[in-house]
Write an enzyme that holds these catalytic residues in place. Structure first.
Site, PDB file in Angstrom:
ATOM      1  N   LYS A   1       6.640 -46.272  83.476  1.00  0.00           N
ATOM      2  CA  LYS A   1       6.350 -47.141  84.618  1.00  0.00           C
ATOM      3  C   LYS A   1       7.390 -46.992  85.722  1.00  0.00           C
ATOM      4  O   LYS A   1       7.056 -47.084  86.911  1.00  0.00           O
ATOM      5  CB  LYS A   1       6.250 -48.594  84.152  1.00  0.00           C
ATOM      6  CG  LYS A   1       4.981 -48.878  83.343  1.00  0.00           C
ATOM      7  CD  LYS A   1       3.728 -48.446  84.083  1.00  0.00           C
ATOM      8  CE  LYS A   1       2.446 -48.965  83.477  1.00  0.00           C
ATOM      9  NZ  LYS A   1       1.250 -48.477  84.207  1.00  0.00           N
TER      10      LYS A   1
ATOM     11  N   TYR B   1       7.217 -47.060  77.464  1.00  0.00           N
ATOM     12  CA  TYR B   1       6.408 -47.664  78.534  1.00  0.00           C
ATOM     13  C   TYR B   1       7.250 -47.894  79.785  1.00  0.00           C
ATOM     14  O   TYR B   1       6.812 -47.612  80.906  1.00  0.00           O
ATOM     15  CB  TYR B   1       5.841 -48.982  78.008  1.00  0.00           C
ATOM     16  CG  TYR B   1       4.857 -49.685  78.909  1.00  0.00           C
ATOM     17  CD1 TYR B   1       3.572 -49.201  79.083  1.00  0.00           C
ATOM     18  CD2 TYR B   1       5.211 -50.871  79.558  1.00  0.00           C
ATOM     19  CE1 TYR B   1       2.654 -49.869  79.890  1.00  0.00           C
ATOM     20  CE2 TYR B   1       4.308 -51.543  80.363  1.00  0.00           C
ATOM     21  CZ  TYR B   1       3.033 -51.040  80.526  1.00  0.00           C
ATOM     22  OH  TYR B   1       2.137 -51.710  81.318  1.00  0.00           O
TER      23      TYR B   1
END
Length: 305
Positions: free
Chosen positions: A168, A164
């Site tokens: 991001k 993640y």
């Protein structure tokens, strides 16, 4: 009261708009006159399943309030289809909020390649495909506003979120380059790092905190960055619970071993100076970064002593 910022005549795509923050983005833009493509695959927070119910409900809310909206149920991996929905129903595209996201949290030691690949495909590849398809329409029109959605996990790192965090932070890099490439055509690109209650965060936050982190406290910033009056470009913001802040890179003065041979021993000797943030600098562009690094260096790029 300040004059209301409106989006009459603008066409907006909001991905992952069936729930949480995306839903509030869509409702706010729709209430202010934008024609909204409400995209949502209708899956769960881990990327499984599919349903039209979430997107349909948001469309119904926008229409009931007097706005215009249409649902789209495609995965962001089929970003061309999402943009085509905007073109088919509303004849153009002015605003893209890349909001869709999922979680596959796991410590790095236990993370599978599927965990890694799925997060990349939804967050990075999905944002690329939506934006890449919308990009020529915005450039040709001489107008566009794009918002990427990053996370504190991407900026700072967070245990169990290597996949993640990678995705991001990748969105920040994509946005920064698109901001450079789109500026001359009035296509402005910014990134927000929201802290808001959602199907993702409700699994790890207590109810009292979720109440303080309403998506309604984030959407106004995204909406402002998408307004024609905003000239902000290439910026990163943290936002949540009413807090709004702009982030920038900070760099120490460092140490330059100009014209001298050096090894790890010399690095160790100068370590405190290399890491001293007193009198820090704030490079804004790759050009500023390179010029300060190469200043005084006898090279075609430096000024030379």
């Amino acid at each position: 009261m300040t004059n209301e910022l409106r989006y009459d005549g603008r066409v907006a795509i909001v991905t992952g708009a069936g729930n949480g923050l995306g839903r509030v983005h869509a409702l706010l833009l729709g209430a202010r006159g934008a024609k909204v493509v409400v995209n949502d695959l209708g899956g769960d927070v881990h990327g499984g399943g599919k349903s039209s119910a979430a997107a349909d409900q948001v469309v119904a809310e926008i229409i009931a309030a007097g706005g215009e909206a249409v649902a789209n149920y495609d995965s962001v991996e089929d970003g061309d289809k999402i943009v085509q929905t905007a073109l088919d129903h509303f004849g153009g595209i002015d605003i893209v909020i890349n909001n869709a996201g999922i979680l596959r949290d796991s410590s790095f030691a236990k993370m599978t390649e599927d965990d890694w690949d799925l997060i990349y495909r939804v967050h990075v590849l999905g944002a690329f495909r939506v934006t890449h398809t919308a990009w020529p329409h915005m450039r040709n029109k001489g107008y566009g506003r794009i918002v990427m959605t990053t996370s504190a996990a991407g900026i700072y790192g967070n245990f169990g979120q290597a996949n993640y965090s990678m995705a991001k932070m990748g969105l920040i890099g994509m946005a920064n380059t698109l901001a450079v490439e789109g500026a001359s055509k009035n296509v402005l690109v910014n990134t927000i790092a929201p802290l808001a209650g959602s199907r993702i965060s409700e699994t790890v936050m207590p109810p009292q905190m979720l109440e303080a982190l309403k998506p309604e406290y984030v959407a106004p910033l995204a909406a402002y960055l998408c307004h024609e009056s905003s000239k902000e470009n290439g910026s990163l913001f943290e936002v949540g619970a009413g807090f709004h802040a702009k982030l920038r890179w900070e760099r120490t003065q460092g140490h330059h071993f100009q014209g001298k041979a050096f090894g790890p021993e010399e690095i160790a000797e100068k370590w405190a100076e290399i890491g001293d943030f007193n009198d820090a600098t704030y490079p804004k562009t790759i050009g500023e970064s390179l010029m300060s690094i190469l200043q005084g260096v006898n090279s075609p790029f430096g000024q030379g002593n």
